[in-house]
Design a protein around this motif. Sequence first.
Motif, mmCIF file in Angstrom:
data_model
loop_
_atom_site.group_PDB
_atom_site.id
_atom_site.type_symbol
_atom_site.label_atom_id
_atom_site.label_comp_id
_atom_site.label_asym_id
_atom_site.label_seq_id
_atom_site.Cartn_x
_atom_site.Cartn_y
_atom_site.Cartn_z
ATOM 1 N N ILE A 18 40.136 30.064 56.161
ATOM 2 C CA ILE A 18 41.254 30.403 55.154
ATOM 3 C C ILE A 18 41.731 29.502 54.270
ATOM 4 N N SER A 19 41.814 28.101 55.023
ATOM 5 C CA SER A 19 42.090 26.992 54.134
ATOM 6 C C SER A 19 41.119 26.503 53.195
ATOM 7 N N SER A 20 39.873 27.056 53.302
ATOM 8 C CA SER A 20 38.769 26.653 52.277
ATOM 9 C C SER A 20 38.701 27.457 51.246
ATOM 10 N N LEU A 21 39.452 28.592 51.222
ATOM 11 C CA LEU A 21 39.421 29.295 50.094
ATOM 12 C C LEU A 21 40.033 28.679 48.814
ATOM 13 N N PRO A 22 39.756 29.029 47.715
ATOM 14 C CA PRO A 22 40.176 28.413 46.327
ATOM 15 C C PRO A 22 41.885 28.550 46.235
ATOM 16 N N ASP A 23 42.484 27.719 45.583
ATOM 17 C CA ASP A 23 43.909 27.903 45.453
ATOM 18 C C ASP A 23 44.209 29.211 44.682
ATOM 19 N N GLU A 24 43.313 29.443 43.727
ATOM 20 C CA GLU A 24 43.920 30.740 42.851
ATOM 21 C C GLU A 24 43.930 32.013 43.766
ATOM 22 N N LEU A 26 44.441 32.116 47.021
ATOM 23 C CA LEU A 26 45.377 31.864 48.138
ATOM 24 C C LEU A 26 46.765 32.161 47.491
ATOM 25 N N CYS A 27 46.975 31.742 46.203
ATOM 26 C CA CYS A 27 47.997 32.035 45.638
ATOM 27 C C CYS A 27 48.206 33.641 45.436
ATOM 28 N N HIS A 28 46.949 34.165 45.043
ATOM 29 C CA HIS A 28 46.941 35.501 44.891
ATOM 30 C C HIS A 28 47.368 36.601 45.950
ATOM 31 N N ILE A 29 47.067 36.050 47.106
ATOM 32 C CA ILE A 29 47.257 36.447 48.367
ATOM 33 C C ILE A 29 49.072 36.402 48.780
ATOM 34 N N LEU A 30 49.520 35.084 48.466
ATOM 35 C CA LEU A 30 50.785 34.876 48.639
ATOM 36 C C LEU A 30 51.756 35.787 47.783
ATOM 37 N N SER A 31 51.235 36.039 46.358
ATOM 38 C CA SER A 31 52.024 36.978 45.541
ATOM 39 C C SER A 31 52.419 38.260 45.768
ATOM 40 N N ARG A 51 52.505 22.886 49.293
ATOM 41 C CA ARG A 51 53.220 23.028 48.038
ATOM 42 C C ARG A 51 52.324 24.155 47.472
ATOM 43 N N LEU A 52 51.486 24.909 48.172
ATOM 44 C CA LEU A 52 50.823 25.845 47.530
ATOM 45 C C LEU A 52 51.711 27.141 46.877
ATOM 46 N N TRP A 53 52.771 27.404 47.610
ATOM 47 C CA TRP A 53 53.681 28.489 47.161
ATOM 48 C C TRP A 53 54.307 28.056 45.635
ATOM 49 N N THR A 54 54.032 26.859 45.173
ATOM 50 C CA THR A 54 55.062 26.569 43.745
ATOM 51 C C THR A 54 54.067 26.867 42.702
ATOM 52 N N HIS A 55 52.911 27.218 43.124
ATOM 53 C CA HIS A 55 51.782 27.756 42.256
ATOM 54 C C HIS A 55 51.567 29.350 42.262
ATOM 55 N N VAL A 56 52.248 30.128 42.879
ATOM 56 C CA VAL A 56 52.221 31.594 42.882
ATOM 57 C C VAL A 56 52.814 32.004 41.995
ATOM 58 N N PRO A 57 52.053 33.117 41.113
ATOM 59 C CA PRO A 57 52.368 33.618 39.699
ATOM 60 C C PRO A 57 53.714 34.612 39.833
#
Length: 498
Positions: A18-24, A26-31, A51-57
């Motif tokens: 899961i952590s190896s997935l690209p940031d984009e 992971l942010c898409h999943i969190l959105s 700090r991944l959540w700070t990039h969620v669109p």
Amino acid sequence: MVEAKKKDTASNTEEDRISSLPDELLCHILSFLPSTLQAMRTSVLSKRWRRLWTHVPNITFPFKFVPLVFYYDLKEYRQRAAVLIDNTLKPYSASKIKKFCIQFSADLIGLGPRMDSWVRFAVERDVEDLTLEFSFDKTIRRLDIKGLTGYWLPQFFYQNSWLRNLKTDFCEFEPDGRVLWSSLKDLSIGHAILTDEVMQNILDGTPVLESLKLVTCNGIHRLDLSLNSHLKELVVIHQAAPYVNDDDTVLEIAGPHLKSLVIMGFWFMKKCKLMNMSSLIKATLDFEVGKSLHVRRNDFLEKSRNIVEEYLRNVDHARELKLGSWCIQVLSTLRMVNFLLSPSFSRKCLILDVDSFSNQYIPGIANLLCCSYNLNELVINMCPDITCKEFYAVSDLSNSDDFGEKYWKSLKIILGHLWLHLKTVKISRLMETESGCSCERAFAFLGFLLKNASVLEKMIIYRSHVGYWCCNLDVIYMAFQLLSLPRCSPHAEVLFPN
């Protein structure tokens, strides 16, 4: 010990995947999480997520319901929620926002500048989907005082080329200059005081607007949509309430390009006048008009008939018509004055919402069938939770009136056009609340259709819940009765889907 190590290794491997997935990604999943605060909680998973959540669109603050602990201290709740929103937005590092949503349930006095900063935060990041929904404590719900009307949108907000969807509730519009929302396609305004000039300014500044929804918006007298060629859907809902000074003004609506029109709510004194609906395909009339204490009952009956008749005449070219319970009850009273509606040759689908097959609906249903000359599909939704009051007294159409088999037989010739076109009949939640003679009337009507509709293909009776057909003996008996009736159409099927 060996098995425990294997399990730990397996879990670590899954975490690494899961952590190896690209940031984009992971942010898409969190959105998809319903709240930004829930996305923030993922920061405890590992350094990778800190700090991944700070990039969620998508940013969402659903503070719509006040916690019970703050029920008597809205000021404290407002302050805590505002601080939480401020602290959440500070570390946010994404340069682009797709969705920004704030649902705030509290007294908004004193939050104006703070809320301006939240809106500016979204606008500076080219937000595409913006929701600003606010509500008030009951003690200050007064729409006639400017300071308490809601959140006044800041002037910088009226010029935005990125915004595509905007939904507001208890927000006020007062632009100093021209509105420029060149990309806006979906606009919903709830509980606002508008003027004809402001509304026209909004319409002029939204050249690609496709959908417009107005919920209890006072102050508008004319809605001219003639120049908005992209606008295909209009929803107007009015809810007269004790804290609103409802008047007897008329809202004129001109919509030559509209494909879908919805008129709903409780229109106590106010009414709509439809003009130039030449492109209309779908129309929903699910409203109720209240009676003033000083108005005589017979005058109110006549006024109500005129209102419904005028609406139907203005939408008679729509291929799909949906009527609510109050309108059908009004049409039932036309039987008392031997009045028939003007015919519609364009209507292909008729959808009716009723709470039962009782006297206050059957004549109205018959009247609508009589004037629908090319009807292909009839849908009757049995809605036991309808809150509409009975339109007329029981004495007008008493239970002694025969609305069973004899009644429908008397209409066989008048409904001759129906037999040549009706192909599908759908009824939902039948017999959930039906009993006695009301149930008999329902099956008398269905049997009448089976015996006379020469091109009928399907009669579908939907259950209310899983297992309904097999647990109710009365329903099973009625179903067998219905299946045993003769059918005029050789292709007619009676279905009871699971």
